[in-house]
Enzyme design. Sequence first.
Site, PDB file in Angstrom:
ATOM      1  N   ARG A  32     -33.152  -5.829  29.212  1.00  0.00           N
ATOM      2  CA  ARG A  32     -32.178  -4.777  29.514  1.00  0.00           C
ATOM      3  C   ARG A  32     -32.146  -3.703  28.425  1.00  0.00           C
ATOM      4  O   ARG A  32     -31.092  -3.118  28.151  1.00  0.00           O
ATOM      5  CB  ARG A  32     -30.770  -5.348  29.713  1.00  0.00           C
ATOM      6  CG  ARG A  32     -30.615  -6.231  30.938  1.00  0.00           C
ATOM      7  CD  ARG A  32     -29.140  -6.474  31.245  1.00  0.00           C
ATOM      8  NE  ARG A  32     -28.996  -7.574  32.197  1.00  0.00           N
ATOM      9  CZ  ARG A  32     -28.088  -8.536  32.090  1.00  0.00           C
ATOM     10  NH1 ARG A  32     -27.246  -8.544  31.075  1.00  0.00           N
ATOM     11  NH2 ARG A  32     -28.016  -9.479  32.991  1.00  0.00           N
ATOM     12  N   ARG A  36     -26.751   0.421  29.508  1.00  0.00           N
ATOM     13  CA  ARG A  36     -25.467   1.038  29.222  1.00  0.00           C
ATOM     14  C   ARG A  36     -25.091   1.133  27.745  1.00  0.00           C
ATOM     15  O   ARG A  36     -24.150   1.845  27.407  1.00  0.00           O
ATOM     16  CB  ARG A  36     -24.355   0.280  29.974  1.00  0.00           C
ATOM     17  CG  ARG A  36     -24.416   0.468  31.482  1.00  0.00           C
ATOM     18  CD  ARG A  36     -23.320  -0.325  32.169  1.00  0.00           C
ATOM     19  NE  ARG A  36     -23.535  -1.762  32.049  1.00  0.00           N
ATOM     20  CZ  ARG A  36     -22.647  -2.676  32.412  1.00  0.00           C
ATOM     21  NH1 ARG A  36     -21.471  -2.304  32.895  1.00  0.00           N
ATOM     22  NH2 ARG A  36     -22.927  -3.955  32.301  1.00  0.00           N
ATOM     23  N   ARG A  45     -26.747   8.381  34.098  1.00  0.00           N
ATOM     24  CA  ARG A  45     -26.112   7.627  35.182  1.00  0.00           C
ATOM     25  C   ARG A  45     -24.945   8.430  35.766  1.00  0.00           C
ATOM     26  O   ARG A  45     -24.764   8.496  36.988  1.00  0.00           O
ATOM     27  CB  ARG A  45     -25.621   6.282  34.649  1.00  0.00           C
ATOM     28  CG  ARG A  45     -24.767   5.459  35.608  1.00  0.00           C
ATOM     29  CD  ARG A  45     -25.576   4.854  36.737  1.00  0.00           C
ATOM     30  NE  ARG A  45     -24.713   4.093  37.635  1.00  0.00           N
ATOM     31  CZ  ARG A  45     -24.419   2.810  37.505  1.00  0.00           C
ATOM     32  NH1 ARG A  45     -24.909   2.113  36.476  1.00  0.00           N
ATOM     33  NH2 ARG A  45     -23.644   2.202  38.368  1.00  0.00           N
ATOM     34  N   ASP A  82     -34.056  -3.531  39.537  1.00  0.00           N
ATOM     35  CA  ASP A  82     -33.163  -4.679  39.689  1.00  0.00           C
ATOM     36  C   ASP A  82     -33.861  -5.715  40.552  1.00  0.00           C
ATOM     37  O   ASP A  82     -34.645  -5.377  41.441  1.00  0.00           O
ATOM     38  CB  ASP A  82     -31.844  -4.251  40.342  1.00  0.00           C
ATOM     39  CG  ASP A  82     -30.789  -5.339  40.247  1.00  0.00           C
ATOM     40  OD1 ASP A  82     -30.721  -6.180  41.173  1.00  0.00           O
ATOM     41  OD2 ASP A  82     -30.042  -5.359  39.256  1.00  0.00           O
ATOM     42  N   TYR A 156     -28.517 -15.011  45.719  1.00  0.00           N
ATOM     43  CA  TYR A 156     -27.794 -13.787  46.078  1.00  0.00           C
ATOM     44  C   TYR A 156     -27.872 -13.526  47.578  1.00  0.00           C
ATOM     45  O   TYR A 156     -26.901 -13.083  48.205  1.00  0.00           O
ATOM     46  CB  TYR A 156     -28.357 -12.593  45.309  1.00  0.00           C
ATOM     47  CG  TYR A 156     -27.977 -12.563  43.852  1.00  0.00           C
ATOM     48  CD1 TYR A 156     -26.765 -12.018  43.436  1.00  0.00           C
ATOM     49  CD2 TYR A 156     -28.820 -13.081  42.885  1.00  0.00           C
ATOM     50  CE1 TYR A 156     -26.411 -11.986  42.101  1.00  0.00           C
ATOM     51  CE2 TYR A 156     -28.478 -13.064  41.547  1.00  0.00           C
ATOM     52  CZ  TYR A 156     -27.269 -12.515  41.154  1.00  0.00           C
ATOM     53  OH  TYR A 156     -26.921 -12.499  39.828  1.00  0.00           O
TER      54      TYR A 156
END
Length: 349
Positions: A32, A36, A45, A82, A156
């Site tokens: 990652r 962020r 973003r 993702d 998921y």
Amino acid sequence: MSEPHPTKPLLAALQGALRPHPRGGKPMWMMRQAGRYLPEYRALRAEKGGFLDLVYDSAAAAEVTLQPLRRFDFDAAILFSDILIVPHAMGQHLQFLAGEGPHLSPRLADARLEDLTPVLERFEPVYETVRQVKAALAPDQTMLGFAGSPWTVATYMVNGEGSKDQGVTRRMAYEDASRFQALIDAIVDISVDYLSGQIKAGADAVQLFDSWAGSLSPAQFDRWVIAPNRAIVDKLRARHPDAVIIGFPKGAGGKLLSYVEGTGVDALGLDETVDPVWANRILPSGLPVQGNLDPLALMAGGAELTRAVDHILASFEGRPHIFNLGHGIDKDTPIAHVDALVQSVRSAG
């Protein structure tokens, strides 16, 4: 596998090379690493809107992928995307809700896989991102692609969202194993196509993320983690004999050796719960490993960060090793701590 790459230190390490790094220390990247914690990511973003809008905008996704390489002395770019792009391409609706995370619908606990309509063109912007990033990388930098492993992706798809124990999916795997096997097989096949597309677009190596591998019993681990990952490895190598594949079965613990032997991956990612001394002792000699700094140690910084880095480096001395975190970097990690990490790794050895 071909001979270790002559100019890419990280790719060469994945191929088993034990070479001094030209800039010191070990090859490194961070899970990652594009995200962020970087103000430039947050700005882009905000401009682009939702997460999927960013992923499917190839130019923007390439920019995000390259952002951490401009700041830090990393040896690899990891595709900004993702793991749920695969179920999205398989026909589930995907949305990322603020404060709630990803949601897939219809969830396969209530619907049939056969009723989904695949939208495989959703992969095309991802391949274009790989092409754009690869063209922008320096000759010594490695381009990494990835996909989620079938078990984790299935959790998921069945539940529609993440869960603490993957209970809904685990129950389906016990109660309707044939139905669940069909789902796993479908994920294997589309993941091979997806990873092959990334390799054709320029990925030097790919990683299989099995974030929920630790929730399974040994027998279920063999069937739903080892067997499907082996199928991906074999099918991908049939298309790309020199494919370099990293396996990352988070939470596997004592099952790591059986994972390596059963899947045939080229390198093994270790999460932060794994004792590096133990791992170095039990894993096959010469197997490249990746990891495994606790992301919270990086967030804390200071003496504990230095101690942890030194311990990991010492534990894997004499083994091909890529320095990385044991999982993804936290959004609240100070950038100064990442700078300190890079300096610490580069100054070692």
